[in-house]
Design a protein around this motif. Structure first.
Motif, PDB file in Angstrom:
ATOM      1  N   ALA A 164      -5.910   7.721 -17.306  1.00  0.00           N
ATOM      2  CA  ALA A 164      -6.775   7.766 -16.123  1.00  0.00           C
ATOM      3  C   ALA A 164      -6.231   8.759 -15.099  1.00  0.00           C
ATOM      4  N   LEU A 165      -4.926   8.724 -14.873  1.00  0.00           N
ATOM      5  CA  LEU A 165      -4.299   9.622 -13.902  1.00  0.00           C
ATOM      6  C   LEU A 165      -4.378  11.077 -14.357  1.00  0.00           C
ATOM      7  N   LEU A 167       5.329   5.822 -12.508  1.00  0.00           N
ATOM      8  CA  LEU A 167       4.356   6.658 -13.208  1.00  0.00           C
ATOM      9  C   LEU A 167       3.415   7.332 -12.214  1.00  0.00           C
ATOM     10  N   CYS A 168       2.933   6.585 -11.254  1.00  0.00           N
ATOM     11  CA  CYS A 168       1.926   7.087 -10.323  1.00  0.00           C
ATOM     12  C   CYS A 168       2.456   8.169  -9.385  1.00  0.00           C
ATOM     13  N   VAL A 225       0.837   4.043  -2.233  1.00  0.00           N
ATOM     14  CA  VAL A 225       0.880   3.206  -1.027  1.00  0.00           C
ATOM     15  C   VAL A 225       1.193   1.772  -1.436  1.00  0.00           C
ATOM     16  N   SER A 226       2.086   1.127  -0.734  1.00  0.00           N
ATOM     17  CA  SER A 226       2.413  -0.271  -1.017  1.00  0.00           C
ATOM     18  C   SER A 226       1.503  -1.194  -0.213  1.00  0.00           C
ATOM     19  N   ALA A 227       0.927  -2.171  -0.901  1.00  0.00           N
ATOM     20  CA  ALA A 227       0.039  -3.134  -0.239  1.00  0.00           C
ATOM     21  C   ALA A 227       0.634  -4.531  -0.213  1.00  0.00           C
ATOM     22  N   ILE A 239      -3.048   5.907  -4.788  1.00  0.00           N
ATOM     23  CA  ILE A 239      -2.811   4.738  -5.643  1.00  0.00           C
ATOM     24  C   ILE A 239      -2.223   3.642  -4.765  1.00  0.00           C
ATOM     25  N   VAL A 240      -2.882   2.492  -4.722  1.00  0.00           N
ATOM     26  CA  VAL A 240      -2.447   1.394  -3.859  1.00  0.00           C
ATOM     27  C   VAL A 240      -1.897   0.281  -4.737  1.00  0.00           C
ATOM     28  N   ASP A 241      -0.608  -0.009  -4.557  1.00  0.00           N
ATOM     29  CA  ASP A 241       0.109  -0.913  -5.454  1.00  0.00           C
ATOM     30  C   ASP A 241       0.343  -2.288  -4.845  1.00  0.00           C
TER      31      ASP A 241
END
Length: 235
Positions: free
Chosen positions: A21-22, A48-49, A56-58, A36-38
């Motif tokens: 996908a990436l 990987l991202c 971004v860390s959520a 990419i929100v993790d």
């Protein structure tokens, strides 16, 4: 017209789809950014991202919260919410820009297909494209939902549900204007269907949808759906 592509992730290495996908997003032509929100992945997803976009860390969050957080880091006029187990078609952004030249269209999604060719999965994709999508205006995240930024902000983002936020959101969009299912197809992993059994997974999905429409709280539905294998909300 800049497009912000937002992918909510949580321990995605197990299905092996995220890298494809990436890579596809990186290959797409036109002005874009990838966010990419993790949700506290601990399996190498974040690592990987980092080679493909802004990570971004959520914290401990559900998928709806991760997608909404993505908006805070997005600069695009168009928002494309990308399922981590779907791969966009080659001409995705070109088709999207062409579609959004129509000011009456506020959002929509791509046509759906599975990576496993079996009649019942093919039927599920057909039903999702033509019955739920075009007739009823229900567009699931694995169609890769797109929306104009101003419409997203006016709606207030995805509702804070652990599951079926992608059922409620397009219905809210539809009140603002026209939705469009593009003919270009995303390819989605059928891993969960093959792992659990196609018939069992289809039946479970239908029971969950019934429960949602009957008013069962999404947190309870998601706990039942995920069981001991959390992928929307980390336990």
């Amino acid at each position: 017209m800049k497009i912000s592509i937002i992918i909510p992730v949580l321990n995605e290495m197990r299905h092996g789809y995220l890298k494809n996908a990436l890579k596809r997003v990186a290959e797409l032509e036109g002005e874009k950014e990838l966010i990419i929100v993790d949700g506290v992945s601990d399996d190498g997803t974040r690592e990987l991202c980092k080679g493909y976009g802004k990570v971004v860390s959520a914290g401990r969050s559900n998928r709806a919260q991760r997608m909404n957080i993505g908006l805070n880091h997005a600069n695009g006029e168009l928002l494309l919410f990308h399922h981590p187990r779907s791969v966009l078609p080659v001409g995705a952004l070109k088709a999207l820009r062409k579609c959004m030249k129509n000011p009456r269209v506020v959002g929509g999604g791509f046509s759906h297909s599975f990576d496993h060719d079996q009649w019942n999965l093919n039927y599920a994709s057909w039903h999702s494209n033509y019955v739920r999508g075009k007739l009823l205006g229900v567009i699931y995240l694995d169609h890769c939902i797109f929306v104009r930024r101003e419409v997203f902000e006016e709606i207030g983002g995805f509702p804070n549900y652990d599951i079926f936020e992608d059922t409620a959101f397009p219905l809210m969009m539809r009140k603002k204007g026209r939705l469009k299912i593009l003919p270009e197809k995303v390819q989605t992993s059928a891993t969960r269907f093959k792992k659990r059994g196609i018939r069992k997974q289809v039946l479970l999905n239908q029971l969950l949808k019934l429960g949602f429409h009957l008013g069962v709280h999404p947190k309870k539905l998601n706990a039942f759906y995920e069981g001991k294998d959390p992928f929307n909300v980390k336990k």
